[in-house]
Structures are given as structure tokens and as C-alpha cells.
Design a protein around this motif. Structure first.
Motif, PDB file in Angstrom:
ATOM      1  N   UNK A   1      14.835   6.185   1.787  1.00 20.35           N
ATOM      2  CA  UNK A   1      13.685   6.242   2.683  1.00 20.35           C
ATOM      3  C   UNK A   1      13.872   5.195   3.775  1.00 20.35           C
ATOM      4  N   UNK A   2      13.578   5.583   5.007  1.00 17.86           N
ATOM      5  CA  UNK A   2      13.772   4.653   6.116  1.00 17.86           C
ATOM      6  C   UNK A   2      12.668   4.744   7.147  1.00 17.86           C
ATOM      7  N   UNK A   3      12.520   3.662   7.904  1.00 10.05           N
ATOM      8  CA  UNK A   3      11.560   3.637   9.013  1.00 10.05           C
ATOM      9  C   UNK A   3      12.233   3.070  10.257  1.00 10.05           C
ATOM     10  N   UNK A   4      11.798   3.536  11.386  1.00  8.28           N
ATOM     11  CA  UNK A   4      12.312   3.037  12.658  1.00  8.28           C
ATOM     12  C   UNK A   4      11.207   3.087  13.704  1.00  8.28           C
ATOM     13  N   UNK A   5      11.009   2.055  14.473  1.00  7.54           N
ATOM     14  CA  UNK A   5      11.695   0.765  14.421  1.00  7.54           C
ATOM     15  C   UNK A   5      11.226  -0.058  13.226  1.00  7.54           C
ATOM     16  N   UNK A   6      12.006  -1.038  12.830  1.00  5.07           N
ATOM     17  CA  UNK A   6      11.617  -1.824  11.667  1.00  5.07           C
ATOM     18  C   UNK A   6      10.560  -2.881  11.955  1.00  5.07           C
ATOM     19  N   UNK A   7      10.303  -3.169  13.230  1.00  6.00           N
ATOM     20  CA  UNK A   7       9.283  -4.185  13.543  1.00  6.00           C
ATOM     21  C   UNK A   7       8.620  -3.903  14.888  1.00  6.00           C
ATOM     22  N   UNK A   8       7.378  -4.369  14.982  1.00  2.67           N
ATOM     23  CA  UNK A   8       6.588  -4.211  16.212  1.00  2.67           C
ATOM     24  C   UNK A   8       6.021  -5.563  16.629  1.00  2.67           C
ATOM     25  N   UNK A   9       5.911  -5.759  17.922  1.00  5.86           N
ATOM     26  CA  UNK A   9       5.262  -6.957  18.474  1.00  5.86           C
ATOM     27  C   UNK A   9       4.101  -6.493  19.354  1.00  5.86           C
ATOM     28  N   UNK A  10       2.912  -6.985  19.063  1.00  2.00           N
ATOM     29  CA  UNK A  10       1.748  -6.673  19.884  1.00  2.00           C
ATOM     30  C   UNK A  10       1.183  -7.959  20.473  1.00  2.00           C
ATOM     31  N   UNK A  11       0.940  -7.957  21.763  1.00  2.17           N
ATOM     32  CA  UNK A  11       0.235  -9.061  22.423  1.00  2.17           C
ATOM     33  C   UNK A  11      -1.071  -8.495  22.966  1.00  2.17           C
ATOM     34  N   UNK A  12      -2.148  -8.899  22.338  1.00  3.90           N
ATOM     35  CA  UNK A  12      -3.450  -8.309  22.666  1.00  3.90           C
ATOM     36  C   UNK A  12      -4.428  -9.380  23.094  1.00  3.90           C
ATOM     37  N   UNK A  13      -5.346  -9.002  23.955  1.00  3.52           N
ATOM     38  CA  UNK A  13      -6.496  -9.873  24.175  1.00  3.52           C
ATOM     39  C   UNK A  13      -7.574  -9.445  23.196  1.00  3.52           C
ATOM     40  N   UNK A  14      -8.482 -10.347  22.918  1.00  2.00           N
ATOM     41  CA  UNK A  14      -9.513 -10.082  21.922  1.00  2.00           C
ATOM     42  C   UNK A  14     -10.304  -8.824  22.288  1.00  2.00           C
ATOM     43  N   UNK A  15     -10.419  -7.923  21.341  1.00  2.00           N
ATOM     44  CA  UNK A  15     -11.142  -6.673  21.568  1.00  2.00           C
ATOM     45  C   UNK A  15     -10.281  -5.553  22.106  1.00  2.00           C
ATOM     46  N   UNK A  16      -9.048  -5.873  22.465  1.00  2.00           N
ATOM     47  CA  UNK A  16      -8.164  -4.854  23.034  1.00  2.00           C
ATOM     48  C   UNK A  16      -7.549  -3.991  21.935  1.00  2.00           C
TER      49      UNK A  16
END
Lengths: 170, 150
Positions: A23-38
Motif C-alpha cells: 500500500x502506498x501514498x503520494x505525495x508522502x507529505x504536505x506543507x500548509x501555511x494558513x492564516x487563522x480561519x483560512x
């Protein structure tokens, strides 16, 4: 009879199932930069060469993050899952969105890093009222107002000065 | 006879030329497209384990491989679920092959580098089990192997 039961028990005795699937997943990682409430969204591809069936989705992200995703999906070779993150609290959060096979007992995770920062434009106005930052930030209207206000005061001063001189001559 | 032979020869010749022309119309294109995306993937090589008959004071072990077939190093942990008798869940241990200490499943973790495999031992140890057992117990549990990016 007891022997049969014992035989049956031995057949079942201490079986610990482990799936033989990949079993595999792609992409293996995510980066989120959010403002509060976004709210921001992402997409993950899950794949397997030899597993066809249901996948159960869970996460171990912080409770202050609201993560929307389907509880269960059906996997046939590969599937795509969309998920969305809504941040309510400021800070850095790390966790995984997890995919577990229903019967094979393998679980793979996609690491999700979320950086939530303060929503300056929205909250500054609410808490302290209009600031210099706000005035300057809205298309230069603040600057125009400041110049016109200064010009008005200069004209008033000139008129007063003119009237004062005229009064002294008389 | 000669006429038939000539006709047959002509047909074959036309077919050959047509085939040759058709072959020349096919242009084979080839390229190598290198892998550019990252992914996490694991597999486990066994479907089930049977520890057999494990009496109080005894233990039984078996081994299996976890293969990291992805492009990322992974952190592997394990958990138990669906137990027919949760009392015995605390007596299942894991260890990486080559290490000396078995760890309870819930405390076990190990890192597997990308494109490599690790051999794990799973052990049911009733050496320290002290409760009385008056009847045969059929114990079955599911073990989930979890892999996340390091």
C-alpha cells in the motif's frame, strides 16, 4: 468432543493477521501555511498493485485543526482523495492522514505539517480600529486623506494670517 | 502455368512492397521518463501467524519482513485490534531482527530506509503470565503495521 474443540481452538489459536499487501501514498507529505480561519485543500493518491477493497481514513492531527476527508474510500489500483484543512488556532501542527486497509491491516500515512499564523489584516481592524497600517494598505486612500488634511490646514492658516494682517492695517 | 506463376509472383511482390511501405510509415518513438515524484509504500510478506499451542510459562515467536518500497524513509509502528481476549494483548512483543530486546507492541517503533527491508520477530510470551487458566482459550488478534514518513 473436547478433542474436537481443542483441535478447532488450535486451528484458530493465536493467529495474528498481517496483510501481505502493498500500500502506498503520494505525495508522502504536505506543507500548509494558513492564516487563522483560512481553508486550504490538497489531494493524495493511494495505490496498490494487489489490494482491492475498502480503505478507512483517520488522522492524528491536533484537535484545533478541522480536517475534512471521506471516512472510507474504495481502492482499485489507485484512488485519489481530496482533503481540506481549516485552522482555528495559531501555531505549528504536525500529524498524519492515515489510510488503513479494511482487512489487510496495513496502514500508511501522509505527513501533514500546518503552520497557522495570525490574520493581521482582519483582526487588526477588529481589535484596535483603523491603524496607520490599515490606512496605508487600502489603495493609498489614507495617504490622500493625510495630504488633503494638511493642505486644508495650510489654507486655513494662510486665510487667518491674511485676515490678521488686514486687521492690523486697519 | 507460367502465367499463373507470374500472377502469384506479382501478388506477392505487391504485398511485399505494400508491407514495406506500411512498415516505413510507422515511426517508433522512444523516451526515458525518469521518476520524479515521491511516494511512501510498504508491504508485509505474511498473511498470518500461528503461534501454535502456547502454555503458561512458555513463549512462541515467528518472523516476517516489512518492505519499504517507497522513496521515503519510514517510521514503522504496530497496533493490535479486534482481540478475542484483550488480556493477552499485553503479552505480544515485537523486536527488530538482530536486536536483543522484545518490546510491547504499543511501544515498538523502528525506522526503515527507502528501498530496504527489515525482518521483525513477533513473540507471544506467557512466561510472566500468572492468572489461572482453567479452560482452553482461543485467542486471535489483528496486528496493524503502520508506516508514516520519518
Amino acid at each position: 468432543m473436547r478433542g474436537l474443540i481443542l483441535l478447532f481452538c488450535l486451528a484458530l489459536f493465536l493467529f495474528s493477521n498481517i496483510g501481505a499487501y502493498e500500500l502506498g501514498v503520494s505525495p508522502p507529505r504536505f506543507e500548509f501555511n494558513l492564516s487563522s480561519g483560512e481553508r486550504q485543500c490538497g489531494g493524495i493518491t493511494i495505490f496498490s498493485d494487489n489490494y482491492v477493497g475498502g480503505l478507512i481514513l483517520t488522522d492524528n492531527l491536533d484537535n484545533s485543526l478541522k480536517v475534512n476527508y471521506p471516512d472510507r474510500i474504495y481502492l482499485d489500483k489507485n484512488s485519489k482523495v481530496s482533503f481540506c484543512v481549516i485552522a482555528n488556532e495559531i501555531g505549528r501542527f504536525e500529524g498524519n492522514l492515515l489510510f488503513r486497509t479494511e482487512n489487510a491491516n496495513i496502514e500508511v500515512g501522509c505527513k501533514i505539517n500546518v503552520h497557522v499564523f495570525e490574520n493581521l489584516a482582519g483582526e487588526g481592524s477588529l481589535i484596535t480600529g483603523n491603524s496607520i497600517f490599515d490606512d496605508l494598505d487600502v489603495g493609498g486612500r489614507g495617504t490622500i486623506f493625510a495630504v488633503s488634511e494638511g493642505l486644508f490646514l495650510a489654507i486655513c492658516l494662510a486665510v487667518l494670517f491674511f485676515l490678521f494682517r488686514k486687521a492690523r492695517k486697519h | 502455368m507460367n502465367r499463373g506463376f507470374i500472377i502469384l509472383f506479382a501478388v506477392l511482390l505487391v504485398g511485399f512492397v505494400f508491407g514495406a511501405v506500411m512498415a516505413n510509415n510507422v515511426v517508433q518513438l522512444e523516451a526515458t521518463i525518469p521518476a520524479s515524484d515521491t511516494y511512501l509504500a510498504i508491504s508485509v510478506d505474511k498473511t498470518y501467524f500461528s503461534f501454535g499451542n502456547v502454555s503458561k510459562g512458555k513463549d512462541s515467536a515467528d518472523n516476517f519482513y516489512v518492505n519499504n518500497t517507497g522513496t521515503e524513509d519510514v517510521l514503522v509502528t504496530a497496533s493490535l485490534s479486534g482481540s478475542t481476549n484483550t488480556e493477552f494483548d499485553d503479552y505480544i512483543y515485537l523486536k527488530k531482527y538482530g536486536t536483543s530486546v522484545f518490546m510491547p507492541v504499543r511501544e515498538f517503533n523502528m525506522t526503515i530506509s527507502k528501498n530496504s527491508s527489515s525482518r521483525l520477530w513477533v513473540n507471544l510470551s506467557l512466561v510472566n503470565y500468572s492468572s489461572p487458566i482453567y479452560r482452553d482459550i482461543c485467542y486471535k488478534v489483528n496486528m496493524t503495521i503502520r508506516a508514516v514518513p520519518v
